[in-house]
Design an enzyme around this catalytic site. Sequence first.
Site, PDB file in Angstrom:
ATOM      1  N   HIS A 248      -0.168  11.681 -18.940  1.00  0.00           N
ATOM      2  CA  HIS A 248      -1.206  11.303 -19.893  1.00  0.00           C
ATOM      3  C   HIS A 248      -1.059  12.153 -21.151  1.00  0.00           C
ATOM      4  CE1 HIS A 248      -3.459  15.013 -19.181  1.00  0.00           C
ATOM      5  NE2 HIS A 248      -3.365  14.791 -17.878  1.00  0.00           N
ATOM      6  N   ASP A 374      -3.485  12.877   3.393  1.00  0.00           N
ATOM      7  CA  ASP A 374      -2.871  14.006   4.079  1.00  0.00           C
ATOM      8  C   ASP A 374      -3.924  15.047   4.451  1.00  0.00           C
ATOM      9  OD1 ASP A 374      -1.353  16.666   4.309  1.00  0.00           O
ATOM     10  OD2 ASP A 374       0.272  15.202   4.171  1.00  0.00           O
ATOM     11  N   SER A 389      -1.971  16.398 -12.510  1.00  0.00           N
ATOM     12  CA  SER A 389      -1.499  15.315 -13.377  1.00  0.00           C
ATOM     13  C   SER A 389       0.003  15.420 -13.586  1.00  0.00           C
ATOM     14  CB  SER A 389      -2.210  15.378 -14.727  1.00  0.00           C
ATOM     15  OG  SER A 389      -3.586  15.166 -14.588  1.00  0.00           O
TER      16      SER A 389
END
Length: 450
Positions: A248, A374, A389
Amino acid sequence: MNKQTRKILLGWFCSALVLAICLSPQFRSFTSLPSQLRISEGSQHALPLQLPFGLWVSLDQPGILKVNGDDLIGAKKYQLGIPLSLEPLQQGKVELKLSLFGLTLKKLSLEIVPSIQLVPGGQSVGVSLQSKGSMVVGFATVRNSSGSTSPGRDAGLQLGDRIMSIEGHENPSINTIGQVVDERGSTGHSITMLICRGSTELTITLTPRYCEETEKYRLGLYVRDDAVGIGTLTFVDRESLMYGALGHVITDADTGQIVEVGSGKIVRATVTSIEAGKKGMPGEKRSVFIEEHITVGSITRNTPFGIFGDILIDLTNGSNPLPIALKDQVQEGPAQIYTVIEGENVENFDIEIQRVSRQQYTPSGKGLVIKVTDPKLLEATGGIVQGMSGSPIVQNGIIVGAITHVFVNDPTRGYGIFIEWMIHESGMLEKRQETAPTFFYRRFVPLTSS
């Protein structure tokens, strides 16, 4: 029962039958087939048809694509209770037809594009980005015996404006701006600066005012010339020697404006602790830069799909490249993310891709919806946290995307971006084209919008 009643009941029955057929998974699997599909060379793709009958399949030219292992010459009938397997043989374009009783029910245009392999990352990296020009992020009041004023605001400056030059100093730093303001103010001179507002350049003249609190001349501006943070390396391309990270864009914390790249670098980082995420309160990787003076990679692009630049030190050294998936090849189901939750150790964690939005015309960083499954990662982080990110998403040994955002109200879930969009924005295809012009990399990701 009279004749009119039978007609009404028959009409209702036929309508219900048609509605049931249209809503059935089998019918929807057929109508949801795209009219265009792009597959990378050497990969396999399954058309998820679930029809209780067979269809005739034909290609307009042989030798480019195998269907269920067959190199078709003419038409062949296939039972479609299981997905139809497509295996590209070489680059090119081919049209696939699905027919029944001699009637063409569906045409599918297929483009076979070059295969791309990248090395998946997962390493935490420190990001230091210097903006192109210093950004105005706030206004202050300058007070002296003459009164209170804000020269910057009074001159028409706005939040998000970037100071590109001041009295001949190009791309001035905060220190340079302060020195020029104090020097010009102490001699009674005004200041001329060039600012950038969006895509428009403006020349503004303003006069510094003496501040009795600081005993210096000021413009009444708060400016910022850098952005610093922690993210995750998504991939390294050993052919173009470029990398991608974050997934991003980097924006200014106060104004929300995109930070235009002046210069920048990524460095090694280590995770010291984790603040687990909770509903309504995203968690965070607490990390510190390591050997900040050693540049791992430059930052040349800051885009809605991540940051990109030249790699100088390959943090993925020892890892093997993996093929990448185009957006049409990504499927819902189990996958893994590569990320760090302690030190510099990259680990693989299980996730589930819950939704795939193909984004044919409006690429964005939210093409995938994922859920962390998980147990180890859930216990350590609560799911997705800030600093993840850019963590690559791998499905069946293929890089399909990267994590971009967390759902604030459900930290176990978040968004991901297709790796295809990151590759397009990175500039690596153009760089590969320069070094290996015989490959048609430019046709790999032909986007029309961003």
